[in-house]
Design a protein around this motif. Structure first.
Motif, PDB file in Angstrom:
ATOM      1  N   GLY A 193       0.809  -1.206   0.000  1.00 39.75           N
ATOM      2  CA  GLY A 193       0.000   0.000   0.000  1.00 39.75           C
ATOM      3  C   GLY A 193       0.842   1.254   0.000  1.00 39.75           C
ATOM      4  O   GLY A 193       1.925   1.308  -0.595  1.00 39.75           O
ATOM      5  N   LEU A 194       0.356   2.268   0.728  1.00 39.18           N
ATOM      6  CA  LEU A 194       0.950   3.597   0.738  1.00 39.18           C
ATOM      7  C   LEU A 194       1.351   3.982   2.150  1.00 39.18           C
ATOM      8  O   LEU A 194       0.750   3.537   3.121  1.00 39.18           O
ATOM      9  N   PHE A 195       2.379   4.841   2.251  1.00 37.79           N
ATOM     10  CA  PHE A 195       2.757   5.368   3.559  1.00 37.79           C
ATOM     11  C   PHE A 195       3.150   6.828   3.420  1.00 37.79           C
ATOM     12  O   PHE A 195       3.527   7.300   2.346  1.00 37.79           O
ATOM     13  N   LEU A 196       3.066   7.529   4.545  1.00 35.43           N
ATOM     14  CA  LEU A 196       3.376   8.953   4.577  1.00 35.43           C
ATOM     15  C   LEU A 196       4.132   9.248   5.860  1.00 35.43           C
ATOM     16  O   LEU A 196       3.668   8.891   6.948  1.00 35.43           O
ATOM     17  N   THR A 197       5.313   9.862   5.769  1.00 35.31           N
ATOM     18  CA  THR A 197       6.081  10.230   6.951  1.00 35.31           C
ATOM     19  C   THR A 197       5.961  11.734   7.172  1.00 35.31           C
ATOM     20  O   THR A 197       6.167  12.530   6.253  1.00 35.31           O
ATOM     21  N   ILE A 198       5.603  12.117   8.408  1.00 38.68           N
ATOM     22  CA  ILE A 198       5.384  13.511   8.748  1.00 38.68           C
ATOM     23  C   ILE A 198       6.254  13.846   9.961  1.00 38.68           C
ATOM     24  O   ILE A 198       5.909  13.494  11.102  1.00 38.68           O
ATOM     25  N   PRO A 199       7.403  14.481   9.773  1.00 42.38           N
ATOM     26  CA  PRO A 199       8.273  14.808  10.910  1.00 42.38           C
ATOM     27  C   PRO A 199       7.669  15.909  11.769  1.00 42.38           C
ATOM     28  O   PRO A 199       7.075  16.862  11.262  1.00 42.38           O
ATOM     29  N   ILE A 200       7.819  15.774  13.091  1.00 51.81           N
ATOM     30  CA  ILE A 200       7.422  16.832  14.013  1.00 51.81           C
ATOM     31  C   ILE A 200       8.620  17.278  14.852  1.00 51.81           C
ATOM     32  O   ILE A 200       8.465  17.996  15.830  1.00 51.81           O
ATOM     33  N   GLY A 201       9.781  16.847  14.462  1.00 51.97           N
ATOM     34  CA  GLY A 201      11.033  17.195  15.112  1.00 51.97           C
ATOM     35  C   GLY A 201      12.162  16.470  14.402  1.00 51.97           C
ATOM     36  O   GLY A 201      11.942  15.731  13.438  1.00 51.97           O
ATOM     37  N   GLU A 202      13.373  16.663  14.883  1.00 53.14           N
ATOM     38  CA  GLU A 202      14.519  16.040  14.210  1.00 53.14           C
ATOM     39  C   GLU A 202      14.526  14.529  14.353  1.00 53.14           C
ATOM     40  O   GLU A 202      14.975  13.814  13.457  1.00 53.14           O
ATOM     41  N   PHE A 203      14.028  14.023  15.475  1.00 55.32           N
ATOM     42  CA  PHE A 203      14.127  12.586  15.741  1.00 55.32           C
ATOM     43  C   PHE A 203      12.777  11.901  15.926  1.00 55.32           C
ATOM     44  O   PHE A 203      12.732  10.717  16.260  1.00 55.32           O
ATOM     45  N   ILE A 204      11.690  12.609  15.748  1.00 56.52           N
ATOM     46  CA  ILE A 204      10.381  12.010  15.983  1.00 56.52           C
ATOM     47  C   ILE A 204       9.391  12.491  14.926  1.00 56.52           C
ATOM     48  O   ILE A 204       9.532  13.600  14.380  1.00 56.52           O
ATOM     49  N   GLY A 205       8.422  11.650  14.609  1.00 54.25           N
ATOM     50  CA  GLY A 205       7.407  12.002  13.632  1.00 54.25           C
ATOM     51  C   GLY A 205       6.233  11.053  13.730  1.00 54.25           C
ATOM     52  O   GLY A 205       6.163  10.199  14.616  1.00 54.25           O
ATOM     53  N   VAL A 206       5.288  11.203  12.813  1.00 53.59           N
ATOM     54  CA  VAL A 206       4.158  10.284  12.720  1.00 53.59           C
ATOM     55  C   VAL A 206       4.139   9.700  11.308  1.00 53.59           C
ATOM     56  O   VAL A 206       4.592  10.333  10.349  1.00 53.59           O
ATOM     57  N   GLN A 207       3.636   8.475  11.193  1.00 56.54           N
ATOM     58  CA  GLN A 207       3.632   7.788   9.908  1.00 56.54           C
ATOM     59  C   GLN A 207       2.320   7.031   9.721  1.00 56.54           C
ATOM     60  O   GLN A 207       2.191   5.881  10.133  1.00 56.54           O
TER      61      GLN A 207
END
Length: 213
Positions: free
Chosen positions: A63-77
């Protein structure tokens, strides 16, 4: 499947935003959109302790994925996947050996928190919402083969379930190699009156993806 359609459309709109940002933002904390495909190695276990055993089976996942950073070392996917799970059971009936195979096709929507401890590795974990689309059962006993396929609208078998999933992503430029393990938090039998065994799905997943900048 109305809820799933809304999620797919929303995911597509968010992916367009990610691609637009990647084209205009030269910083290191960009959103990324990608495609991936691979396989599930799945089985089930009886959460109520009754006698029920099964062998694992292999199914498709992609399928599909999306990476959304909210800082240098952390994010949501967030991701949206077509995923096959199930099991193979064997035994004897009226003196004859038989094999029973179940393939359950899901639309999976995991919502991961992503932590990047080192440059090329991300640790992901979070809840997953799974929608049972259809299911195929095959019974073989050496004399006959019986197949039954069902599409689910409002059946007693649980159509929507919640899972817990975690794993690792290895990111090398555009290539993403992902490994996951997951398990249902809810039993398959809905209100408990189903004649099918009460079980939860468990699986390991290995995928290869391509991340677009």
């Amino acid at each position: 499947m109305k809820q799933v359609s809304i999620v797919i459309v929303s995911f597509g709109l968010l992916a367009n935003v990610a691609m637009a940002q990647s084209d205009t933002d030269s910083g290191s904390a960009n959103m990324f959109f990608g495609l991936k495909a691979g396989a599930n190695y799945s089985n089930v276990y009886d959460s109520d302790g009754e006698e029920f055993t099964a062998d694992s089976k292999i199914g498709f996942a992609g399928g599909l994925f999306l990476t959304i950073p909210i800082g240098e070392f952390i994010g949501v996917q967030p991701e949206i996947l077509y995923s096959q799970r199930g099991f193979i059971g064997k035994g004897r009936l009226l003196g004859l050996p038989y094999e029973f195979e179940r393939t359950s096709n899901y639309v999976d929507i995991p919502l991961f928190v992503s932590i990047k401890p080192i440059e090329y590795v991300s640790i992901v974990a979070g809840p997953q919402f799974s929608f049972l689309v259809n299911q195929k059962d095959t019974f073989k006993n050496g004399v006959t083969t019986i197949e039954q396929e069902q599409d689910f609208e409002n059946d007693n078998i649980r159509k929507n379930t919640v899972c817990l999933v975690g794993g690792l992503d290895m990111n090398v430029q555009h290539l993403v190699i992902g490994a996951r393990v997951g398990a249902d938090l809810l039993k398959n039998d809905g209100d408990g009156n189903s004649s099918t065994p009460r079980y939860k799905n468990t699986w390991g997943q290995l995928t290869v993806g391509y991340r677009l900048y």
